[in-house]
Design an enzyme around this catalytic site. Sequence first.
Site, PDB file in Angstrom:
ATOM      1  N   ASP A 117       0.875  -1.173   0.000  1.00 10.05           N
ATOM      2  CA  ASP A 117       0.000   0.000   0.000  1.00 10.05           C
ATOM      3  C   ASP A 117       0.913   1.225   0.000  1.00 10.05           C
ATOM      4  OD1 ASP A 117      -1.683   2.129   0.532  1.00 10.05           O
ATOM      5  OD2 ASP A 117      -2.894   1.041   1.985  1.00 10.05           O
TER       6      ASP A 117
ATOM      7  N   GLU B 189       1.327   2.519  13.135  1.00  8.58           N
ATOM      8  CA  GLU B 189       0.301   2.438  12.094  1.00  8.58           C
ATOM      9  C   GLU B 189      -0.829   1.625  12.695  1.00  8.58           C
ATOM     10  OE1 GLU B 189      -2.160   1.221  10.182  1.00  8.58           O
ATOM     11  OE2 GLU B 189      -0.996   0.076   8.710  1.00  8.58           O
TER      12      GLU B 189
ATOM     13  N   GLU C 287     -10.583  -2.299  15.283  1.00  6.26           N
ATOM     14  CA  GLU C 287      -9.461  -3.007  15.918  1.00  6.26           C
ATOM     15  C   GLU C 287      -9.032  -2.361  17.236  1.00  6.26           C
ATOM     16  OE1 GLU C 287      -6.140  -3.733  13.351  1.00  6.26           O
ATOM     17  OE2 GLU C 287      -7.342  -4.743  11.836  1.00  6.26           O
TER      18      GLU C 287
ATOM     19  N   HIS D 155      -5.416  -0.012   1.250  1.00  2.00           N
ATOM     20  CA  HIS D 155      -5.921  -1.311   1.718  1.00  2.00           C
ATOM     21  C   HIS D 155      -7.074  -1.143   2.704  1.00  2.00           C
ATOM     22  CE1 HIS D 155      -3.412  -0.514   5.269  1.00  2.00           C
ATOM     23  NE2 HIS D 155      -4.086  -1.472   5.882  1.00  2.00           N
TER      24      HIS D 155
END
Length: 437
Positions: free
Chosen positions: A142, A235, A244, A385
């Site tokens: 990406d 990240e 998440e 992504h």
Amino acid sequence: FVFSTSVDMTHCKVDHHITLVDLIRKHCKSTLMFFLPQSGIRINHERNCEDFLRPVVQDDPLLQTGTRAQAAEERARFSEEALSRAMEDLHKLKLLAQGLVLNAETSRSGNLGTVAELQEDEDEAYFSSYGHYGIHEEMLKDTVRTESYRDFMYCNPEVFRDKVVLDVGCGTGILSMFAARAGAKKVIAVDQSEIIYQAMDIVRSNKLEDKITLIKGRIEDINLPVEKVDIIISEWMGYFLLFESMLDSVLYARDLYLADGGSVYPDLCNISLAALGDPQKHQDRIGFWDDVYGFNMACMKKAVVPEALVEVVKAETLISEPVVIQTIDCNRVCLSELEFSSDFCLKITNTADCTAVVGYFDIFFDKGCDNKVKFSTGPKVTKTHWKQTVFLLERPISVQAGEELRGKITVRKNKKDPRSLLVTFNFPDRKLTYSLQ
């Protein structure tokens, strides 16, 4: 009289007109002994005895052998039945326990948040997913994502020169190596997944082991070899930014390890919404259930609609201007602020049926940077992504160009799984809740 069952009974009956029953009746005054070779058991019949199977020899070893075998078979059968019942009871207990855990309100009361308080085994599935190489290949390829981090660090060496850097969720170690090359004095890279063992090899292969220290474990569970760090890079972004809940871990590290005057990067993030008018997509996903090979499965819509989609949206299907619903300053935000409600107003640009709302996010590397870097995951720029998050409406809303579509969005963690999200939209005529998991 001794009679063996190994004799051909058909031959006796046909050639000699003798049957076993006739013999018993004729010789009832005598003791009859039958030897059953297959089982090794001898049994008899005596006159005037109701029990035709009384043993000739008490405690006959052959009889006992057969009896023991039968008893063993019975015990085995009873044991299998008992085991089956026990397994069934265990399964019921497991379901009960799961129900108690999943349906109970979260009772943990600390300030760490549900993610930080997860036990390692409870969080195993999440970290195991990052042990697979494919996901890291996808992220590295990406270019929007990876080159933005690289450009931020390489184009702002003054930010990293002689600094101690913490990389939370380092994966393959790419960000740690960027930081080391940008001039960091020391980089501490932390990851709980198995990928960290490959990261160790990668760091050694690039002769950066003198600058980068890798530690396996959750940031919430380990102790760093330093008291404070100057910079935290990570990240951490998930679908719709907050999926998440990895930002929780970054904030944990910030509050515990970041020195005064230090910074978290990326430091600013926006979440945006826009209206979509894509009748073909709506038909493919929702209308499909009205006629499935001649059968009405419309009841499936109630199950399908609440599942948010992660996909690339065609820019031409946008029918409103985007609107920012939340801005997050990673150096200031509190954990509680990651669950929020926000009113929004979408300015419609095309007369159409609004079939969905799309969500995406923008990322900024801003604080103290002479060369600021940003990137977007929206539908009008190079895809990433993360793609976009689509919230389909079961019933489209007719809108006119120039008017405003108003509503309220609520974003919160799913108490059954704090790494997933529940997103609720309140429109004037309906309320819809979606899961992102």
